[in-house]
Design a protein around this motif. Structure first.
Motif, short mmCIF file in Angstrom:
data_model
loop_
_atom_site.label_atom_id
_atom_site.label_comp_id
_atom_site.label_asym_id
_atom_site.label_seq_id
_atom_site.Cartn_x
_atom_site.Cartn_y
_atom_site.Cartn_z
N VAL A 78 -4.13 5.98 7.36
CA VAL A 78 -4.61 4.69 6.87
C VAL A 78 -4.43 3.62 7.94
CG1 VAL A 78 -4.20 2.84 5.17
CG2 VAL A 78 -4.32 5.22 4.42
N LYS A 79 -3.31 3.65 8.63
CA LYS A 79 -3.07 2.68 9.70
C LYS A 79 -4.13 2.79 10.80
CE LYS A 79 1.87 2.42 8.92
NZ LYS A 79 3.19 2.86 9.38
N LYS A 80 -4.70 3.98 10.95
CA LYS A 80 -5.76 4.19 11.94
C LYS A 80 -7.14 3.92 11.36
CE LYS A 80 -3.14 7.80 14.26
NZ LYS A 80 -3.05 9.24 14.50
N GLY A 81 -7.18 3.56 10.07
CA GLY A 81 -8.46 3.29 9.43
C GLY A 81 -9.13 4.53 8.84
N GLU A 82 -8.42 5.64 8.83
CA GLU A 82 -8.98 6.89 8.30
C GLU A 82 -8.57 7.05 6.84
OE1 GLU A 82 -10.97 8.92 9.89
OE2 GLU A 82 -10.80 7.98 11.85
N ILE A 83 -9.55 6.91 5.96
CA ILE A 83 -9.31 7.10 4.53
C ILE A 83 -10.64 7.50 3.91
CG2 ILE A 83 -9.59 4.64 4.08
CD1 ILE A 83 -7.59 4.96 1.75
#
Length: 145
Positions: A78-83
């Motif tokens: 999530v911190k990397k924008g992967e969701i």
């Protein structure tokens, strides 16, 4: 993932064999554990298929906190924008309403019969507190990005 406990995994497959989600999806817990040591798996959709039932963690012969590791991997993703889009939708709904899922007519009627009322109208102060909490952890920024 920087978890030395994962390095003690024997790859025995007990986690995978214990996984109810793995019976119905492409989730392979053993593969997630193995791959998390070797490479970045934050983009893997299987990471989001874990139901967090803790069967794998409870049955691991090495006592590895497998479910906790998956939750950590999700946080890193999530911190990397992967969701996944479906999860992002749930998170946006949480930010907007304070609920993770919409309350449909059937459940509104049931709530009324139980004397619980309309949660959207009744909890404006709580919603403000939820939004403040989410903002303090920058959850809202990660989801809306």
């Amino acid at each position: 993932m920087k978890n030395s406990e994962i390095l003690t995994c024997l790859q025995c497959g007990t986690c995978h064999a214990s996984c109810p989600a793995g019976r119905y999806t492409s989730l392979n817990v053993r593969k997630i554990v193995r791959d998390s040591v070797r490479k970045d798996i934050s983009y893997e959709p299987e990471l989001w298929m874990c139901a967090t039932c803790y069967n794998c963690q409870e049955r691991c012969p090495r006592g590895i906190k497998v479910t906790d590791a998956i939750l950590t991997l999700r946080s890193e993703a999530v911190k990397k924008g992967e969701i996944l889009p479906a999860h992002r939708k749930v998170c946006k709904f949480l930010i907007e309403t304070g609920h993770s899922i919409p309350i449909d007519g059937k459940h509104r009627l049931l709530r009324k019969r139980l004397g619980l009322g309309n949660p959207e109208a009744a909890h404006k102060k709580a919603l403000k507190e939820v939004r403040t909490l989410l903002a303090s952890t920058k959850f809202d920024e990660m989801i809306i990005a």
